[in-house]
Design a protein around this motif. Structure first.
Motif, PDB file in Angstrom:
ATOM      1  N   VAL A 194       0.873  -1.079  -0.092  1.00 51.00           N
ATOM      2  CA  VAL A 194      -0.100  -0.044   0.022  1.00 51.00           C
ATOM      3  C   VAL A 194       0.856   1.058  -0.139  1.00 51.00           C
ATOM      4  CG1 VAL A 194      -1.620   1.281   1.219  1.00 51.00           C
ATOM      5  CG2 VAL A 194      -1.836  -1.305   1.348  1.00 51.00           C
ATOM      6  N   VAL A 195       0.654   2.268  -0.903  1.00 49.84           N
ATOM      7  CA  VAL A 195       1.503   3.254  -1.220  1.00 49.84           C
ATOM      8  C   VAL A 195       0.739   4.423  -1.377  1.00 49.84           C
ATOM      9  CG1 VAL A 195       3.388   4.213  -2.651  1.00 49.84           C
ATOM     10  CG2 VAL A 195       3.329   1.815  -2.513  1.00 49.84           C
ATOM     11  N   PRO A 196       0.778   5.172  -0.259  1.00 52.58           N
ATOM     12  CA  PRO A 196       0.112   6.633  -0.336  1.00 52.58           C
ATOM     13  C   PRO A 196       0.788   7.461  -1.308  1.00 52.58           C
ATOM     14  CG  PRO A 196       1.217   6.145   1.868  1.00 52.58           C
ATOM     15  CD  PRO A 196       1.508   5.200   0.994  1.00 52.58           C
ATOM     16  N   VAL A 197       0.325   8.418  -2.233  1.00 52.76           N
ATOM     17  CA  VAL A 197       1.085   9.118  -3.152  1.00 52.76           C
ATOM     18  C   VAL A 197       0.264  10.481  -3.002  1.00 52.76           C
ATOM     19  CG1 VAL A 197       1.510   9.763  -5.476  1.00 52.76           C
ATOM     20  CG2 VAL A 197       1.510   7.200  -4.480  1.00 52.76           C
ATOM     21  N   LYS A 198       1.052  11.688  -2.919  1.00 52.35           N
ATOM     22  CA  LYS A 198       0.659  12.989  -3.146  1.00 52.35           C
ATOM     23  C   LYS A 198       1.510  13.327  -4.240  1.00 52.35           C
ATOM     24  CE  LYS A 198      -1.317  16.949  -2.496  1.00 52.35           C
ATOM     25  NZ  LYS A 198      -2.786  17.300  -2.596  1.00 52.35           N
ATOM     26  N   PHE A 199       1.093  13.367  -5.568  1.00 51.53           N
ATOM     27  CA  PHE A 199       2.059  13.317  -6.792  1.00 51.53           C
ATOM     28  C   PHE A 199       2.464  14.718  -7.092  1.00 51.53           C
ATOM     29  CE2 PHE A 199       2.967  13.380 -11.249  1.00 51.53           C
ATOM     30  CZ  PHE A 199       3.840  12.459 -11.347  1.00 51.53           C
ATOM     31  N   ASP A 200       3.903  14.581  -7.410  1.00 51.67           N
ATOM     32  CA  ASP A 200       4.551  15.979  -7.861  1.00 51.67           C
ATOM     33  C   ASP A 200       5.289  15.613  -8.992  1.00 51.67           C
ATOM     34  OD1 ASP A 200       5.984  18.262  -8.004  1.00 51.67           O
ATOM     35  OD2 ASP A 200       6.863  18.344  -5.882  1.00 51.67           O
ATOM     36  N   LEU A 201       4.880  16.198  -9.662  1.00 45.49           N
ATOM     37  CA  LEU A 201       5.485  16.087 -11.272  1.00 45.49           C
ATOM     38  C   LEU A 201       7.199  16.444 -11.238  1.00 45.49           C
ATOM     39  CD1 LEU A 201       5.305  14.852 -14.171  1.00 45.49           C
ATOM     40  CD2 LEU A 201       4.614  17.234 -14.892  1.00 45.49           C
ATOM     41  N   LYS A 202       7.289  17.220 -10.548  1.00 39.84           N
ATOM     42  CA  LYS A 202       8.806  17.694 -10.109  1.00 39.84           C
ATOM     43  C   LYS A 202       9.724  16.685  -9.397  1.00 39.84           C
ATOM     44  CE  LYS A 202       7.621  22.601 -10.363  1.00 39.84           C
ATOM     45  NZ  LYS A 202       7.242  23.842  -9.524  1.00 39.84           N
ATOM     46  N   ASN A 203       8.986  15.932  -8.581  1.00 37.63           N
ATOM     47  CA  ASN A 203       9.734  15.026  -7.951  1.00 37.63           C
ATOM     48  C   ASN A 203       9.014  13.545  -8.059  1.00 37.63           C
ATOM     49  OD1 ASN A 203      11.474  13.632  -6.207  1.00 37.63           O
ATOM     50  ND2 ASN A 203      11.045  14.514  -4.302  1.00 37.63           N
ATOM     51  N   PRO A 204       8.763  13.016  -8.848  1.00 34.57           N
ATOM     52  CA  PRO A 204       7.862  11.699  -9.042  1.00 34.57           C
ATOM     53  C   PRO A 204       8.253  10.691  -8.400  1.00 34.57           C
ATOM     54  CG  PRO A 204       8.810  11.961 -11.211  1.00 34.57           C
ATOM     55  CD  PRO A 204       9.311  13.153 -10.266  1.00 34.57           C
ATOM     56  N   VAL A 205       8.769  10.491  -7.002  1.00 39.86           N
ATOM     57  CA  VAL A 205       9.330   9.437  -6.371  1.00 39.86           C
ATOM     58  C   VAL A 205       8.420   8.114  -6.433  1.00 39.86           C
ATOM     59  CG1 VAL A 205      10.577  10.953  -4.742  1.00 39.86           C
ATOM     60  CG2 VAL A 205       8.159  10.171  -4.308  1.00 39.86           C
ATOM     61  N   VAL A 206       7.122   8.148  -6.696  1.00 38.76           N
ATOM     62  CA  VAL A 206       6.413   6.947  -6.806  1.00 38.76           C
ATOM     63  C   VAL A 206       6.874   6.038  -7.886  1.00 38.76           C
ATOM     64  CG1 VAL A 206       4.940   7.725  -8.354  1.00 38.76           C
ATOM     65  CG2 VAL A 206       3.991   6.106  -6.755  1.00 38.76           C
ATOM     66  N   TYR A 207       7.472   6.349  -9.065  1.00 39.58           N
ATOM     67  CA  TYR A 207       7.910   5.501  -9.937  1.00 39.58           C
ATOM     68  C   TYR A 207       9.103   4.684  -9.458  1.00 39.58           C
ATOM     69  CZ  TYR A 207       5.255   8.813 -13.143  1.00 39.58           C
ATOM     70  OH  TYR A 207       4.673   9.645 -13.688  1.00 39.58           O
ATOM     71  N   GLY A 208      10.284   5.281  -8.883  1.00 44.44           N
ATOM     72  CA  GLY A 208      11.063   4.299  -8.350  1.00 44.44           C
ATOM     73  C   GLY A 208      10.607   3.641  -7.229  1.00 44.44           C
ATOM     74  N   CYS A 209       9.527   4.095  -6.484  1.00 44.91           N
ATOM     75  CA  CYS A 209       9.122   2.890  -5.341  1.00 44.91           C
ATOM     76  C   CYS A 209       8.524   1.720  -6.048  1.00 44.91           C
ATOM     77  CB  CYS A 209       8.159   3.831  -4.644  1.00 44.91           C
ATOM     78  SG  CYS A 209       7.390   2.840  -3.362  1.00 44.91           S
ATOM     79  N   VAL A 210       7.574   1.943  -7.042  1.00 42.18           N
ATOM     80  CA  VAL A 210       6.948   0.918  -7.460  1.00 42.18           C
ATOM     81  C   VAL A 210       7.866   0.124  -8.516  1.00 42.18           C
ATOM     82  CG1 VAL A 210       5.267   0.317  -9.470  1.00 42.18           C
ATOM     83  CG2 VAL A 210       4.684   2.000  -7.875  1.00 42.18           C
ATOM     84  N   GLU A 211       8.830   0.703  -9.057  1.00 44.75           N
ATOM     85  CA  GLU A 211       9.810  -0.089  -9.988  1.00 44.75           C
ATOM     86  C   GLU A 211      10.780  -1.224  -8.915  1.00 44.75           C
ATOM     87  OE1 GLU A 211      11.694   2.765 -12.112  1.00 44.75           O
ATOM     88  OE2 GLU A 211      10.466   2.534 -13.703  1.00 44.75           O
ATOM     89  N   SER A 212      10.982  -0.631  -7.740  1.00 45.42           N
ATOM     90  CA  SER A 212      11.893  -1.306  -6.710  1.00 45.42           C
ATOM     91  C   SER A 212      10.887  -2.425  -6.216  1.00 45.42           C
ATOM     92  CB  SER A 212      12.371  -0.285  -5.647  1.00 45.42           C
ATOM     93  OG  SER A 212      11.443   0.135  -4.674  1.00 45.42           O
ATOM     94  N   ILE A 213       9.703  -2.238  -6.009  1.00 45.62           N
ATOM     95  CA  ILE A 213       8.817  -3.389  -5.224  1.00 45.62           C
ATOM     96  C   ILE A 213       9.005  -4.391  -6.502  1.00 45.62           C
ATOM     97  CG2 ILE A 213       6.657  -3.960  -4.949  1.00 45.62           C
ATOM     98  CD1 ILE A 213       6.122  -1.133  -3.620  1.00 45.62           C
ATOM     99  N   ILE A 214       8.632  -4.064  -7.836  1.00 39.76           N
ATOM    100  CA  ILE A 214       8.405  -4.876  -8.683  1.00 39.76           C
ATOM    101  C   ILE A 214       9.925  -5.560  -8.904  1.00 39.76           C
ATOM    102  CG2 ILE A 214       8.260  -5.341 -11.467  1.00 39.76           C
ATOM    103  CD1 ILE A 214       6.086  -2.743 -11.099  1.00 39.76           C
ATOM    104  N   LYS A 215      10.923  -5.199  -8.874  1.00 48.40           N
ATOM    105  CA  LYS A 215      12.271  -5.665  -8.994  1.00 48.40           C
ATOM    106  C   LYS A 215      12.319  -7.019  -8.055  1.00 48.40           C
ATOM    107  CE  LYS A 215      17.025  -4.383  -9.068  1.00 48.40           C
ATOM    108  NZ  LYS A 215      18.133  -3.505  -8.769  1.00 48.40           N
ATOM    109  N   HIS A 216      11.953  -6.690  -6.829  1.00 45.08           N
ATOM    110  CA  HIS A 216      12.520  -7.617  -5.898  1.00 45.08           C
ATOM    111  C   HIS A 216      11.260  -8.400  -5.303  1.00 45.08           C
ATOM    112  CE1 HIS A 216      16.410  -5.844  -5.508  1.00 45.08           C
ATOM    113  NE2 HIS A 216      15.648  -4.548  -5.236  1.00 45.08           N
ATOM    114  N   HIS A 217       9.906  -8.665  -5.986  1.00 42.26           N
ATOM    115  CA  HIS A 217       9.148  -9.446  -5.468  1.00 42.26           C
ATOM    116  C   HIS A 217       8.329 -10.059  -6.827  1.00 42.26           C
ATOM    117  CE1 HIS A 217       9.697  -6.699  -2.357  1.00 42.26           C
ATOM    118  NE2 HIS A 217       9.392  -7.658  -1.530  1.00 42.26           N
TER     119      HIS A 217
END
Length: 116
Positions: free
Chosen positions: A7-30
């Motif tokens: 479960v990932v809460p997101v307040k998206f900010d296009l200048k700092n789109p941290v959710v992309y790295g978060c999701v990619e890291s979850i997928i990479k390791h699971h």
């Protein structure tokens, strides 16, 4: 193996789109993780399409309580899950976290703090 969800809460900010790295890291390791993005009233929701392309579910619930709201909403609406990874959108997973499913609660943080 337990029935788990990230479960990932997101307040998206296009200048700092941290959710992309978060999701990619979850997928990479699971293997085939279930990922739920809970939007916290983001003005820019353009990231939804990217998340859907990465097999995330999206709860656009106009959440105003960020992590607390996202986590409590997900536990109520996904009560059939055995385990919840309640993480922040800025977290980058460095390895598989399945071992933590054997413990009732594990809290991790990347900053030091005093115990109160």
């Amino acid at each position: 193996m337990t029935n788990a969800i990230f479960v990932v809460p997101v307040k998206f900010d296009l200048k700092n789109p941290v959710v992309y790295g978060c999701v990619e890291s979850i997928i990479k390791h699971h293997d085939n993780p279930e990922i739920l993005i809970v939007d916290s009233g983001s003005d820019d929701r353009s990231y939804f399409e990217w998340c859907l392309d990465h097999r995330c579910k999206i709860a656009s619930i106009n959440n105003k309580l960020y992590s607390f709201g996202a986590h409590s909403w997900s536990i109520r609406h996904y009560s059939d899950r055995d385990f919840f990874y309640l993480i922040m959108d800025s977290v980058i997973i460095q390895s598989n976290l399945d071992e933590f499913r054997e413990r009732p609660v594990t809290v991790m943080r990347h900053f030091s703090s005093q115990v109160h």
